[in-house]
Design an enzyme around this catalytic site. Structure first.
Site, PDB file in Angstrom:
ATOM      1  N   CYS A 114       0.931  -9.666   8.893  1.00 60.59           N
ATOM      2  CA  CYS A 114      -0.167 -10.419   8.513  1.00 60.59           C
ATOM      3  C   CYS A 114      -1.464 -10.368   9.734  1.00 60.59           C
ATOM      4  O   CYS A 114      -2.481 -10.882   9.269  1.00 60.59           O
ATOM      5  CB  CYS A 114       0.220 -11.735   8.663  1.00 60.59           C
ATOM      6  SG  CYS A 114       1.689 -12.056   7.618  1.00 60.59           S
ATOM      7  N   HIS A 242      -5.430 -16.696   9.066  1.00 60.24           N
ATOM      8  CA  HIS A 242      -4.483 -16.133   8.173  1.00 60.24           C
ATOM      9  C   HIS A 242      -3.903 -17.215   7.382  1.00 60.24           C
ATOM     10  O   HIS A 242      -3.682 -18.201   7.754  1.00 60.24           O
ATOM     11  CB  HIS A 242      -3.504 -15.363   8.758  1.00 60.24           C
ATOM     12  CG  HIS A 242      -2.184 -14.924   8.131  1.00 60.24           C
ATOM     13  ND1 HIS A 242      -2.448 -14.267   6.466  1.00 60.24           N
ATOM     14  CD2 HIS A 242      -0.981 -15.185   8.052  1.00 60.24           C
ATOM     15  CE1 HIS A 242      -1.138 -14.304   6.290  1.00 60.24           C
ATOM     16  NE2 HIS A 242      -0.214 -14.616   6.997  1.00 60.24           N
ATOM     17  N   ASN A 272       0.502 -16.747   0.563  1.00 64.19           N
ATOM     18  CA  ASN A 272       0.442 -16.009   1.749  1.00 64.19           C
ATOM     19  C   ASN A 272       0.491 -14.694   1.283  1.00 64.19           C
ATOM     20  O   ASN A 272       1.381 -14.033   1.045  1.00 64.19           O
ATOM     21  CB  ASN A 272       1.654 -16.240   2.581  1.00 64.19           C
ATOM     22  CG  ASN A 272       1.764 -15.386   3.856  1.00 64.19           C
ATOM     23  OD1 ASN A 272       0.904 -14.253   4.058  1.00 64.19           O
ATOM     24  ND2 ASN A 272       2.387 -15.945   4.879  1.00 64.19           N
TER      25      ASN A 272
END
Ligand code: ACO
Length: 315
Positions: A114, A242, A272
């Site tokens: 990520c 993020h 996500n």
């Protein structure tokens, strides 16, 4: 230190919009739990004929078109991903072929889960600054197809993830403000997923441990980047974290005692999307006018590896 200027951005989400109610027909969950615990309402997953390369290509084409540049102007192509359609050719090499980039343009993937987009930006900046490339501009992409690594019988993970891609064209700029901090702590206990030849090895995550790590990492990264840039939070226009969980961002805001309106959130729509979440947010903000050219933003990533990072740049 040489900084970078963002010339243009693009994004692409695949066609299948999956709601919380859709998931509640697959596993024992419900819309209220998912909204309250994560902030997620919908996510987009790849359907027939869609994949990492097609998503990334659409985002990269949009960024390239908006930049007004030709493929020959791109001296470097870096893709952040851990879900490329092939081990090799890399996603970046697939983009190289499909966009018709010149043979003098090195193209490769980076995997920092990520935090990948931040690593890709910093690697690109360093290579542009080295003077060995043919031009001063790079295509940097964050793109994931997490649905390929998701166990849709595991309610603790399948509600969280989405597929998507974001892209940016950057240019080396000696006068642009820039600061970057990146870090890692090898740890396969709290977060991992399949590698080569491991069929059916889906994303495994100790959600609570990752949560604790994230709420500590975001404020630390923001403070370190501000310190390196010699700035205070008042002098920065946006913080783009993020998008893993809306509650993680809320915790970070409280810990930093920062104004909530500086922290962008779009996890409700996309879930996500790992390395794609920051470039998707950047593109959406610039398109909507939430962020404007010339403003400053701190990008903050955290995730598998474990990895983390913060990066300040001018939009
Ligand atoms: N629906 C309903 N109930 C659920 C669901 C669901 N989808 N998932 C878990 N539960 C239940 C659990 O079984 C548990 O029940 P119990 O109390 O009877 O045992 C209860 O809800 C609470 O579970 P927790 O795991 O403690 O829930 P928590 O509030 O921690 O939320 C979550 C879980 C959303 C995963 C959170 O921990 C989180 O966001 N962690 C961070 C994830 C992250 O940031 N990942 C980033 C990296 S991803 C990458 O790199 C690819």
């Amino acid at each position: 230190m040489n900084g970078i200027k963002l010339l243009a951005t693009g994004r692409h989400l695949p066609s299948r919009c999956v709601t919380n109610d859709d998931l509640s027909r697959m596993v024992e969950t419900n819309d209220q739990w998912i909204r309250e615990r994560t902030g997620i309402v919908t996510r987009y997953l790849c359907g027939e004929g869609e994949g990492n390369t097609s998503n990334a290509l659409a985002a990269a084409r949009q960024a390239l078109e908006r930049s007004g540049l030709a493929p020959e102007d791109i001296g470097l192509c870096v893709a952040a991903t851990f879900t490329a359609d092939h081990g090799t050719p890399s996603l970046a090499c697939e983009l190289h072929r499909l966009l018709g980039l010149p043979e003098t343009t090195p193209s490769f993937d980076v995997n920092a889960a990520c935090t990948g987009f931040l690593h890709a930006l910093e690697v690109a900046r360093c290579m542009l600054a080295s003077g060995t490339l043919k031009t001063r501009r790079a295509l940097v992409v964050g793109s994931e197809v997490l649905s390929r690594l998701t166990d849709f019988t595991d309610r603790s993970t399948c509600v969280l993830f989405g597929d998507g891609a974001g892209a940016a064209i950057i240019e080396l700029d000696e006068n642009a403000p820039y600061a970057c901090v990146l870090g890692a702590r090898g740890d396969a206990e709290v977060l991992r997923c399949g590698g080569a030849g491991i069929a059916g090895d889906y994303i495994y995550m100790d959600g609570r441990a990752v949560f604790r790590f994230a709420v500590e990492a975001i404020p630390r990264c923001v403070e370190e980047v501000l310190d390196r840039a010699g700035l205070t939070m008042d002098q920065v226009d946006h913080v783009i974290c993020h998008q893993a969980n809306a509650r993680i961002i809320d915790h970070a805001i409280r810990k930093l005692k920062a104004p909530a309106e500086k922290f962008y959130k779009n996890i409700d729509k996309y879930g996500n999307t790992s390395s794609a979440s920051i470039p998707i947010a950047l593109d959406e903000m610039l398109e909507k006018g939430t962020a404007r050219r010339g403003e400053t933003a701190i990008l903050v990533g955290f995730g598998g590896g474990l990895t983390w990072g913060g990066l300040l740049l001018e939009l």
